[in-house]
Design a protein around this motif. Structure first.
Motif, PDB file in Angstrom:
ATOM      1  N   LEU A 333       8.265  -4.173  -3.987  1.00 50.54           N
ATOM      2  CA  LEU A 333       8.437  -2.719  -3.969  1.00 50.54           C
ATOM      3  C   LEU A 333       7.918  -2.172  -2.647  1.00 50.54           C
ATOM      4  CD1 LEU A 333       7.213  -1.733  -7.551  1.00 50.54           C
ATOM      5  CD2 LEU A 333       9.572  -1.886  -6.770  1.00 50.54           C
ATOM      6  N   GLU A 334       8.649  -1.233  -2.104  1.00 52.54           N
ATOM      7  CA  GLU A 334       8.211  -0.549  -0.892  1.00 52.54           C
ATOM      8  C   GLU A 334       7.949   0.906  -1.245  1.00 52.54           C
ATOM      9  OE1 GLU A 334      10.945  -1.097   2.317  1.00 52.54           O
ATOM     10  OE2 GLU A 334      10.930  -3.297   2.176  1.00 52.54           O
ATOM     11  N   ILE A 335       6.711   1.210  -1.572  1.00 55.54           N
ATOM     12  CA  ILE A 335       6.344   2.560  -1.990  1.00 55.54           C
ATOM     13  C   ILE A 335       6.169   3.437  -0.749  1.00 55.54           C
ATOM     14  CG2 ILE A 335       4.722   3.958  -3.318  1.00 55.54           C
ATOM     15  CD1 ILE A 335       6.203   1.929  -5.001  1.00 55.54           C
ATOM     16  N   VAL A 374       7.694  12.674  -3.471  1.00 53.45           N
ATOM     17  CA  VAL A 374       7.172  11.709  -4.433  1.00 53.45           C
ATOM     18  C   VAL A 374       6.940  10.361  -3.751  1.00 53.45           C
ATOM     19  CG1 VAL A 374       8.161  12.779  -6.487  1.00 53.45           C
ATOM     20  CG2 VAL A 374       9.542  11.176  -5.153  1.00 53.45           C
ATOM     21  N   ARG A 375       6.024   9.603  -4.323  1.00 53.23           N
ATOM     22  CA  ARG A 375       5.727   8.274  -3.795  1.00 53.23           C
ATOM     23  C   ARG A 375       6.459   7.251  -4.638  1.00 53.23           C
ATOM     24  NH1 ARG A 375       2.461   7.576  -0.097  1.00 53.23           N
ATOM     25  NH2 ARG A 375       1.923   5.442  -0.722  1.00 53.23           N
ATOM     26  N   ARG A 380      14.604   1.425  -6.173  1.00 54.38           N
ATOM     27  CA  ARG A 380      14.309   1.256  -7.596  1.00 54.38           C
ATOM     28  C   ARG A 380      14.242   2.594  -8.330  1.00 54.38           C
ATOM     29  NH1 ARG A 380      16.173  -3.618  -8.360  1.00 54.38           N
ATOM     30  NH2 ARG A 380      15.301  -5.109  -6.857  1.00 54.38           N
ATOM     31  N   PHE A 381      13.870   3.671  -7.624  1.00 50.59           N
ATOM     32  CA  PHE A 381      13.904   4.985  -8.259  1.00 50.59           C
ATOM     33  C   PHE A 381      15.353   5.381  -8.557  1.00 50.59           C
ATOM     34  CE2 PHE A 381      14.515   9.587  -7.727  1.00 50.59           C
ATOM     35  CZ  PHE A 381      13.797  10.030  -8.836  1.00 50.59           C
ATOM     36  N   SER A 463       5.578   0.194 -12.665  1.00 50.40           N
ATOM     37  CA  SER A 463       5.133  -0.559 -11.485  1.00 50.40           C
ATOM     38  C   SER A 463       4.970   0.349 -10.274  1.00 50.40           C
ATOM     39  CB  SER A 463       6.131  -1.686 -11.171  1.00 50.40           C
ATOM     40  OG  SER A 463       7.387  -1.167 -10.793  1.00 50.40           O
ATOM     41  N   MET A 464       5.604   1.544 -10.308  1.00 48.26           N
ATOM     42  CA  MET A 464       5.435   2.519  -9.222  1.00 48.26           C
ATOM     43  C   MET A 464       4.321   3.516  -9.536  1.00 48.26           C
ATOM     44  SD  MET A 464       9.310   3.300  -7.809  1.00 48.26           S
ATOM     45  CE  MET A 464      10.162   3.449  -9.381  1.00 48.26           C
ATOM     46  N   GLY A 465       3.564   3.254 -10.591  1.00 49.45           N
ATOM     47  CA  GLY A 465       2.438   4.117 -10.930  1.00 49.45           C
ATOM     48  C   GLY A 465       2.824   5.323 -11.757  1.00 49.45           C
ATOM     49  N   GLY A 466       4.024   5.313 -12.343  1.00 46.72           N
ATOM     50  CA  GLY A 466       4.472   6.451 -13.128  1.00 46.72           C
ATOM     51  C   GLY A 466       4.573   6.142 -14.611  1.00 46.72           C
TER      52      GLY A 466
END
Length: 492
Positions: A333-335, A374-375, A380-381, A463-466
């Motif tokens: 993942l590239e956040i 948003v982060r 993936r979003f 996995s993206m913290g959401g």
């Protein structure tokens, strides 16, 4: 039986510094009667070197003060054996009150000293053993009611020695309520004499508020009639062992659940793969028949079904591969900070064709003068939002609506919601929404789907913290929402 101590008598004449021994005194010191001519120097020479100074000092004090003498010390007999004796003497005076010597006795107390030393060593061994085992000791006298507990037993429960009363009632009050019936049964069995020893696991309330798991090993002491008169036991803190056992049980249950889930997944996967494959093979076999028996219309229809099944199979394989990557932690993942509105616009355009084809209107319901940042991992979003929008199209009613909305939450996060006007999700199926291969009754319909999309969406968002969730009203529709962390600033 008791050992009778050997006692010899003696007299001391200060004028000649001679000592008279009785025959028993000779034998007590290892000599035959009359074998030596005793004097004080001989007695001092026979005294153990470690005791000699003290004996000499105390004897000189008794002679100088004309007072009684009493001393317990070791002597070395003629044959080299070390024995313990008690020497006692009282002063003698003539009628004029002049001191004329001492009259005394020698008592052999070797056996008593050995017994005392053995007891001391035994107590030391027991103390060390209890300390090494980290156990507490207790002793309950049933006849007198006296109850003793060692300092270590109190320490296990967070109390200082003497802080709790020495009574059976005080300790029973600390028992876990669920363990009291077993303790009552144990005491009943004990009185009946069904066993001589017991092992009992119970929980006691610690001073800090938690419970301590204790293994109590108990033995009974009975009188000649077999009636119990004492209970003696040791208590061991087995909290660490019990915790390890519970963790082992939890791990085993988790492994069994994972195994069951894997079996169910493979079973469902096998079914989902066979369906499009059977369609491809079936229509392929029809195409392989004699060309004269397949009309151009049939040929076109068969080809379309093969392509549709092939695309479905490809989607299924891709989803399974994505899910495997996520669960194994191999999905990179590239956040990054991304403006939200352009991401939403892109996704709406991508599903716009399917929506129009079904007469469904997509309404963008958000402010026009700003966009949160948003982060997220952009790819993936979009994958997640496209899944939610595609589902809203597929499971909507004809000529329905989709409302796409976002708003800033109090905690600084951003919530994006996708609402449809479909049939909604029955309460009995809502717990299965995010489970793989669960299509919530749509598997028998003509609506295409793999049943893995929402599972992947949840894994990606988390996995993206959401977080991700939904609300649904049967007959009115469903709203799926995603909440994601926002950046500190907004872009305008």
């Amino acid at each position: 039986c008791q050992t009778v101590a050997k006692v010899g008598s003696w007299e001391y004449d200060p004028a000649s510094e001679k000592v008279w021994w009785s025959d028993e005194n000779y034998r007590l010191l290892g000599y035959e009667p009359g074998e030596v001519d005793p004097d004080f120097d001989l007695v001092l020479a026979m005294t153990h070197p470690d005791d000699r100074t003290e004996v000499l000092s105390e004897w000189q004090e008794a002679t100088e003060n004309r007072s009684a003498y009493s001393g317990e010390f070791r002597i070395i007999t003629k044959n080299g054996e070390t024995r313990w004796i008690i020497g006692q003497a009282t002063p003698e005076f003539d009628p004029a009150g002049n001191w004329i010597g001492h009259v005394g006795s020698t008592t052999d107390v070797t056996e008593r000293k050995r017994a005392e030393q053995a007891l001391t060593e035994s107590e030391e061994r027991f103390s060390l053993a209890m300390k090494g085992a980290n156990d507490g000791l207790w002793d309950w006298n049933l006849e007198t009611g006296n109850f003793y507990h060692s300092p270590r037993w109190a320490e296990m429960l967070g109390y200082r020695s003497g802080e709790l009363p020495d009574s059976d009632e005080a300790w029973e009050a600390l028992l876990h309520p669920d363990d009291r019936p077993r303790m009552t049964k144990f005491q009943t069995d004990f009185v009946k004499g069904e066993k001589e020893s017991y092992d009992l696991e119970v929980r006691f309330h610690h001073k800090d508020g938690h419970y301590v798991d204790v293994l109590s090993r108990v033995i009974s002491v009975r009188n000649s009639e077999g009636v119990p008169i004492r209970m003696v036991g040791t208590n061991s803190d087995i909290s660490a062992r019990k915790k390890a056992e519970q963790e082992l049980i939890a791990a085993r249950e988790l492994a069994e659940a994972a195994s069951d889930a894997k079996s169910q997944f493979l079973s469902s996967m096998s079914h989902e793969l066979r369906t499009p494959l059977n369609a491809i093979l079936g229509f392929g076999q029809l195409l392989d028949q004699d060309e004269g028996s397949v009309t151009p219309q049939d040929h076109k229809m068969f080809t379309e079904e093969i392509l549709k099944s092939g695309h479905h199979l490809l989607d299924l394989v891709n989803d399974v591969l994505d899910l495997e990557k996520i669960e194994s932690g191999n999905l990179p993942l590239e956040i990054e900070d991304r403006e939200l509105t352009p991401l939403l616009d892109t996704c709406v355009k991508m599903v716009g064709g399917d929506a129009r084809q079904n007469g469904i209107k997509i309404i963008n319901h958000w402010p026009e003068d700003g966009s949160p940042v948003v982060r997220v991992d952009e790819l993936r979003f979009k994958q997640t939002l496209l899944n939610l929008l595609s589902n809203a199209v597929k499971y909507n009613r004809p000529n329905g609506e989709i409302v796409l909305d976002w708003h800033q939450s109090r905690g600084g996060s951003v919530r994006i919601s996708v609402s449809d006007t479909g049939e909604g999700i029955p309460k009995g199926l809502r717990s299965k929404v995010f489970e793989p291969f669960e299509r919530l009754g749509a598997e028998s319909s003509a609506t295409p789907g793999t049943g893995i999309g929402l599972t992947i969406a949840r894994e990606l968002i988390e996995s993206m913290g959401g977080t991700i969730g939904f609300e649904s009203v049967v007959g009115k529709g469903s709203t799926f929402w995603v909440e994601l962390p926002s950046a500190d600033q907004k872009l305008h």
